[in-house]
Design a protein around this motif. Structure first.
Motif, PDB file in Angstrom:
ATOM      1  N   GLN A 286       0.825  -1.206   0.000  1.00 32.22           N
ATOM      2  CA  GLN A 286       0.000   0.000   0.000  1.00 32.22           C
ATOM      3  C   GLN A 286       0.863   1.261   0.000  1.00 32.22           C
ATOM      4  OE1 GLN A 286      -2.359  -1.168   3.474  1.00 32.22           O
ATOM      5  NE2 GLN A 286      -4.209  -1.113   2.208  1.00 32.22           N
ATOM      6  N   LYS A 287       1.911   1.242   0.786  1.00 36.24           N
ATOM      7  CA  LYS A 287       2.810   2.406   0.843  1.00 36.24           C
ATOM      8  C   LYS A 287       3.463   2.666  -0.510  1.00 36.24           C
ATOM      9  CE  LYS A 287       3.977   1.771   5.746  1.00 36.24           C
ATOM     10  NZ  LYS A 287       5.058   1.389   6.692  1.00 36.24           N
ATOM     11  N   ALA A 288       3.842   1.592  -1.210  1.00 33.66           N
ATOM     12  CA  ALA A 288       4.480   1.744  -2.522  1.00 33.66           C
ATOM     13  C   ALA A 288       3.526   2.399  -3.518  1.00 33.66           C
ATOM     14  CB  ALA A 288       4.931   0.381  -3.043  1.00 33.66           C
ATOM     15  N   ILE A 289       2.247   2.043  -3.434  1.00 31.38           N
ATOM     16  CA  ILE A 289       1.251   2.629  -4.334  1.00 31.38           C
ATOM     17  C   ILE A 289       1.046   4.108  -4.017  1.00 31.38           C
ATOM     18  CG2 ILE A 289      -1.210   2.615  -4.931  1.00 31.38           C
ATOM     19  CD1 ILE A 289      -1.058  -0.483  -4.448  1.00 31.38           C
ATOM     20  N   ILE A 290       0.925   4.420  -2.743  1.00 28.44           N
ATOM     21  CA  ILE A 290       0.695   5.801  -2.317  1.00 28.44           C
ATOM     22  C   ILE A 290       1.856   6.708  -2.717  1.00 28.44           C
ATOM     23  CG2 ILE A 290       0.453   7.271  -0.264  1.00 28.44           C
ATOM     24  CD1 ILE A 290      -1.028   4.819   1.012  1.00 28.44           C
ATOM     25  N   ASN A 291       3.073   6.170  -2.711  1.00 26.44           N
ATOM     26  CA  ASN A 291       4.263   6.960  -3.046  1.00 26.44           C
ATOM     27  C   ASN A 291       4.657   6.866  -4.518  1.00 26.44           C
ATOM     28  OD1 ASN A 291       4.631   7.798  -0.344  1.00 26.44           O
ATOM     29  ND2 ASN A 291       5.647   5.856   0.142  1.00 26.44           N
TER      30      ASN A 291
ATOM     31  N   SER B  43      -8.576  -6.821   0.011  1.00 24.07           N
ATOM     32  CA  SER B  43      -7.232  -6.293   0.279  1.00 24.07           C
ATOM     33  C   SER B  43      -7.205  -4.804   0.589  1.00 24.07           C
ATOM     34  CB  SER B  43      -6.307  -6.586  -0.913  1.00 24.07           C
ATOM     35  OG  SER B  43      -6.827  -6.009  -2.095  1.00 24.07           O
ATOM     36  N   GLY B  44      -8.374  -4.190   0.752  1.00 24.76           N
ATOM     37  CA  GLY B  44      -8.409  -2.784   1.129  1.00 24.76           C
ATOM     38  C   GLY B  44      -8.082  -1.840  -0.006  1.00 24.76           C
ATOM     39  N   LYS B  45      -8.566  -2.154  -1.211  1.00 25.79           N
ATOM     40  CA  LYS B  45      -8.226  -1.304  -2.358  1.00 25.79           C
ATOM     41  C   LYS B  45      -8.842   0.096  -2.238  1.00 25.79           C
ATOM     42  CE  LYS B  45     -11.793  -3.398  -5.354  1.00 25.79           C
ATOM     43  NZ  LYS B  45     -12.680  -2.259  -5.536  1.00 25.79           N
ATOM     44  N   THR B  46     -10.087   0.174  -1.694  1.00 24.19           N
ATOM     45  CA  THR B  46     -10.691   1.497  -1.546  1.00 24.19           C
ATOM     46  C   THR B  46      -9.906   2.338  -0.543  1.00 24.19           C
ATOM     47  OG1 THR B  46     -12.868   0.562  -2.029  1.00 24.19           O
ATOM     48  CG2 THR B  46     -12.818   2.736  -1.016  1.00 24.19           C
TER      49      THR B  46
ATOM     50  N   PHE C 271      -4.119   7.296  -1.355  1.00 23.04           N
ATOM     51  CA  PHE C 271      -3.436   7.823  -2.538  1.00 23.04           C
ATOM     52  C   PHE C 271      -3.922   9.249  -2.823  1.00 23.04           C
ATOM     53  CE2 PHE C 271      -3.185   8.685  -7.061  1.00 23.04           C
ATOM     54  CZ  PHE C 271      -1.945   8.190  -7.442  1.00 23.04           C
ATOM     55  N   ALA C 272      -5.242   9.450  -2.783  1.00 20.43           N
ATOM     56  CA  ALA C 272      -5.813  10.776  -3.037  1.00 20.43           C
ATOM     57  C   ALA C 272      -5.450  11.761  -1.938  1.00 20.43           C
ATOM     58  CB  ALA C 272      -7.329  10.666  -3.175  1.00 20.43           C
ATOM     59  N   LYS C 273      -5.426  11.276  -0.702  1.00 18.10           N
ATOM     60  CA  LYS C 273      -5.095  12.149   0.433  1.00 18.10           C
ATOM     61  C   LYS C 273      -3.674  12.694   0.299  1.00 18.10           C
ATOM     62  CE  LYS C 273      -6.327  10.615   4.484  1.00 18.10           C
ATOM     63  NZ  LYS C 273      -6.308   9.884   5.787  1.00 18.10           N
ATOM     64  N   ALA C 274      -2.756  11.855  -0.184  1.00 21.32           N
ATOM     65  CA  ALA C 274      -1.361  12.282  -0.329  1.00 21.32           C
ATOM     66  C   ALA C 274      -1.191  13.340  -1.413  1.00 21.32           C
ATOM     67  CB  ALA C 274      -0.476  11.070  -0.638  1.00 21.32           C
ATOM     68  N   ARG C 275      -2.228  13.498  -2.266  1.00 23.98           N
ATOM     69  CA  ARG C 275      -2.132  14.458  -3.376  1.00 23.98           C
ATOM     70  C   ARG C 275      -3.229  15.516  -3.303  1.00 23.98           C
ATOM     71  NH1 ARG C 275      -0.400   9.691  -4.153  1.00 23.98           N
ATOM     72  NH2 ARG C 275       1.295   9.162  -5.590  1.00 23.98           N
ATOM     73  N   ALA C 276      -3.824  15.671  -2.137  1.00 27.41           N
ATOM     74  CA  ALA C 276      -4.991  16.551  -1.972  1.00 27.41           C
ATOM     75  C   ALA C 276      -4.726  17.982  -2.407  1.00 27.41           C
ATOM     76  CB  ALA C 276      -5.462  16.514  -0.524  1.00 27.41           C
TER      77      ALA C 276
ATOM     78  N   VAL D 171     -13.042  15.463 -22.733  1.00 30.89           N
ATOM     79  CA  VAL D 171     -11.843  15.815 -21.973  1.00 30.89           C
ATOM     80  C   VAL D 171     -12.286  16.037 -20.527  1.00 30.89           C
ATOM     81  CG1 VAL D 171      -9.994  17.486 -21.638  1.00 30.89           C
ATOM     82  CG2 VAL D 171     -10.733  16.870 -23.964  1.00 30.89           C
ATOM     83  N   LEU D 172     -11.766  15.230 -19.611  1.00 32.37           N
ATOM     84  CA  LEU D 172     -12.148  15.308 -18.202  1.00 32.37           C
ATOM     85  C   LEU D 172     -11.133  16.182 -17.466  1.00 32.37           C
ATOM     86  CD1 LEU D 172     -13.085  11.545 -17.649  1.00 32.37           C
ATOM     87  CD2 LEU D 172     -14.563  13.432 -18.364  1.00 32.37           C
ATOM     88  N   PRO D 173     -11.577  17.274 -16.841  1.00 32.19           N
ATOM     89  CA  PRO D 173     -10.656  18.271 -16.249  1.00 32.19           C
ATOM     90  C   PRO D 173     -10.142  17.885 -14.865  1.00 32.19           C
ATOM     91  CG  PRO D 173     -12.910  18.987 -15.942  1.00 32.19           C
ATOM     92  CD  PRO D 173     -12.987  17.695 -16.701  1.00 32.19           C
ATOM     93  N   PHE D 174      -9.385  16.795 -14.800  1.00 35.77           N
ATOM     94  CA  PHE D 174      -8.883  16.326 -13.508  1.00 35.77           C
ATOM     95  C   PHE D 174      -7.399  15.995 -13.630  1.00 35.77           C
ATOM     96  CE2 PHE D 174     -13.390  15.293 -13.675  1.00 35.77           C
ATOM     97  CZ  PHE D 174     -13.842  15.844 -12.484  1.00 35.77           C
ATOM     98  N   GLY D 175      -6.671  16.288 -12.563  1.00 38.39           N
ATOM     99  CA  GLY D 175      -5.251  15.960 -12.543  1.00 38.39           C
ATOM    100  C   GLY D 175      -5.002  14.492 -12.295  1.00 38.39           C
ATOM    101  N   TYR D 176      -5.933  13.847 -11.573  1.00 39.13           N
ATOM    102  CA  TYR D 176      -5.819  12.427 -11.259  1.00 39.13           C
ATOM    103  C   TYR D 176      -7.163  11.752 -11.531  1.00 39.13           C
ATOM    104  CZ  TYR D 176      -1.582  13.815  -8.785  1.00 39.13           C
ATOM    105  OH  TYR D 176      -0.359  14.332  -8.485  1.00 39.13           O
ATOM    106  N   ILE D 177      -7.127  10.596 -12.146  1.00 34.83           N
ATOM    107  CA  ILE D 177      -8.349   9.827 -12.406  1.00 34.83           C
ATOM    108  C   ILE D 177      -8.144   8.424 -11.857  1.00 34.83           C
ATOM    109  CG2 ILE D 177      -9.985   9.001 -14.122  1.00 34.83           C
ATOM    110  CD1 ILE D 177      -9.100  11.245 -15.932  1.00 34.83           C
ATOM    111  N   LEU D 178      -8.993   8.042 -10.918  1.00 28.68           N
ATOM    112  CA  LEU D 178      -8.894   6.761 -10.224  1.00 28.68           C
ATOM    113  C   LEU D 178     -10.045   5.868 -10.709  1.00 28.68           C
ATOM    114  CD1 LEU D 178      -8.469   8.381  -6.693  1.00 28.68           C
ATOM    115  CD2 LEU D 178      -6.656   7.822  -8.334  1.00 28.68           C
TER     116      LEU D 178
END
Length: 592
Positions: free
Chosen positions: A7-12, A25-28, A34-39, A195-202
């Protein structure tokens, strides 16, 4: 909570990533972190698989104070962009076969129900195109998704006609001449190259994405994260693709499940090893860290509606302690096909009671064999399932369904059910303390046989998906699982958490149920406790659908039960309505 190293590797991580996450496995949680680290960096979009997942994800993001994350489904995005802009009207349930025939003015060609057979394939071709990433109908070969020999012969003969009418149907929707379907406006959204105006798309549940939505996702400029479980792809029949395999992103894994123990994890891995027979296998490691000892929720899971209904009938007729039950997704959904055909209509056709049939398509059939021929020519799995049930139980069906409904609790009382019944497709995303599997899944013996008979990629892909269905069922269990012995993988030893049940008899192929098929018995021996009378307001609260409009499907059921001699009071209890409402409907149907 303490995060795993995965999980840490994904977040970073940086750049586009794809996350293959095993069940539980706690994907949500990982995506939220992941989103919190880039808020503070850029707005983000979270694409959920369906409305219920969307609501749960929105709640979790809100709890974390992540106001920069917008939570949508693919269809909610498309709806806002396409339906509002074009002032379309939406047909939520799609079109029935006879409606397609009427809209397109199809006429019979001398063959039995030719116009309905062709309408069925036109409907499916339209769905195939709308879920694809193709730009034009002509870019697709519909025969690639037709497997039954009889159905392929029909489609091959009339291919140009089917393709032409498919294009006409879609054109009528595009011009607003008829209501649009959910598939249609999603397709129009994809073709508009949004075109979706988002910096991150999950993108969640990526293994079941349609090619149309995957195309929209992959075209975006923002950082893309796609998460899912390769082995939980079970919607191939809806033309879904495993986008985890199609996305050329950096790989990450979540291999630790917090839902179940290592014993259940070993069982799941044993099931997945069967993919060796399909040539679609790479070793998967699952670490089970679940510690639950609760036995509060007990679920019975089946591959098919037929298998589930037979097991439910067995439960209420043979178990002395049989209590309250609940069917995931509403009990009526197990007796009606997607197009609205009722099990009671199929039974009426079987008995030759043509005047009792409410469904237009079934009403056109001159006999039961004609319906069986129609099923063969269209690959209509749901109607085929109803045919099997009627041939197995014929006139005992109304009594059986009535007895099941007497024990069924409302949606609000789901937690009070002693046993929850569900097919795998309806319980996707759910978890239960104890899971019992019905013996209607594919076995390794059958798998090896069918894989050896065909090397076509299409057939092997279907077999792989059947293995996925068993894997999904196994991984719904938090604490214990009871599995038929013929489904137990080699090398897996029974334990306190994994118990086997003997196979009671052999079935008619791996798609048919092999549970005990004993006939209906008296369910309530001795004197039953009289229920207190409920006020009208209490009835409204207890049965939230009691005052919903009557449908053709409910009318069919009412006609059958009334002609069986069921009293008005019992009919009222069965349908969750007042006796006055039942009498009014009987008069409307000219039965009283």
């Amino acid at each position: 909570m303490e995060l795993t190293e995965e999980q840490k590797a994904i977040i970073n991580s940086t750049g586009n990533v794809k996350i293959n996450a095993v069940a539980g496995s706690g994907k949500t949680t990982t995506v939220v972190e992941f989103a919190k680290a880039r808020a503070a960096r850029a707005p983000a979009l979270y694409l959920a698989f369906n409305k219920s997942v969307r609501m749960e994800a929105a709640r979790k993001f809100e709890e974390c104070g992540l106001s920069n994350v917008k939570v949508e489904t693919a269809h909610s995005l498309a709806y806002k962009s396409v339906v509002f802009k074009n002032n379309y009207s939406v047909r939520p349930q799609g079109y029935k076969t006879y409606e397609i025939a009427e809209i397109l003015g199809l006429k019979g060609s001398g063959e039995e129900n030719a116009e309905y057979v062709l309408a069925n394939h036109i409907n499916k071709f339209a769905a195939y195109f709308c879920n694809s990433d193709a730009r034009k109908v002509q870019d697709l070969n519909y025969l690639e998704v037709v497997s039954d020999e009889k159905a392929r012969a029909i489609v091959s003969t009339y291919y140009d006609f089917v393709q032409k009418k498919t294009r006409l149907l879609l054109a009528k929707m595009d011009r607003g001449e008829i209501e649009v379907t959910h598939d249609f406006y999603l397709k129009k959204f994809q073709l508009s190259d949004p075109v979706l105006p988002f910096g991150y798309i999950l993108f969640d549940e990526g293994q079941d994405a349609s090619p149309a939505m995957l195309d929209v996702f992959l075209r975006q400029e923002g950082t893309k994260v796609i998460v899912g479980d390769t082995h939980q792809q079970i919607y191939g029949w809806r033309y879904a693709v495993n986008s985890l395999e199609n996305a050329d992103f950096k790989n990450h894994y979540l291999s630790t499940s917090f839902r179940f123990s290592q014993e259940i994890a070993n069982l799941a891995m044993g099931v997945l090893q069967w993919k060796n027979h399909t040539g679609n296998w790479s070793p998967t490691r699952i670490f089970g860290r679940g510690i639950s000892q609760e036995v509060g929720s007990h679920a019975v899971l089946a591959r098919t509606n037929l298998g589930l209904l037979l097991k439910a009938i067995e439960y209420i007729t043979e178990s002395r302690s049989a209590g309250r039950i609940y069917f995931e997704g509403n009990i009526n959904s197990y007796t009606y096909a997607d197009e609205g055909t009722s099990l009671y209509d199929v039974l009426s056709l079987y008995n030759g009671n043509l005047k009792m049939i409410r469904d237009r398509l079934i009403g056109q059939m001159k006999g039961f064999s004609e319906l069986e021929d129609y099923v063969d020519k269209t690959e209509d799995g749901q109607l085929g399932m109803m045919v099997d049930i009627v041939k197995e139980y014929d006139n005992e069906i109304p009594g059986m369904i009535r007895d099941l409904k007497q024990r069924h609790v409302s949606n609000q009382e789901r937690g009070k059910a002693d046993v929850i019944f569900s097919t795998v497709h309806r319980c996707k995303g759910m978890e239960y303390d104890v899971v019992e599997l019905v013996n209607d899944f594919i076995t390794e013996e059958k798998l090896e046989k069918y894989a050896g008979e065909s090397r076509e990629d299409r057939d092997l892909s279907k077999l792989s998906e059947e293995i996925n269905l068993l894997y999904v069922a196994v991984t719904r269990a938090k604490n214990r699982i009871v599995i038929p012995d013929v489904l137990m993988p080699d090398g897996i030893s029974p334990s306190s958490r994994v118990r086997i049940s003997p196979t009671e008899r052999s079935g008619r192929g791996w798609m048919a149920s092999t549970v005990s098929q004993s006939k209906t018995k008296t369910l309530y021996p001795g004197r039953r406790k009289k229920r207190d009378t409920l006020s009208e307001q209490e009835v409204r609260l207890k049965h939230n659908e009691a005052y919903m409009p009557w449908t053709d499907e409910l009318d069919s059921e009412l006609i059958v039960l009334y002609r069986e001699g069921l009293a008005v009071k019992k009919l009222a209890k069965h349908f969750g309505r007042t006796a006055g409402a039942i009498r009014a409907r009987l008069r409307k149907l000219e039965l009283e």
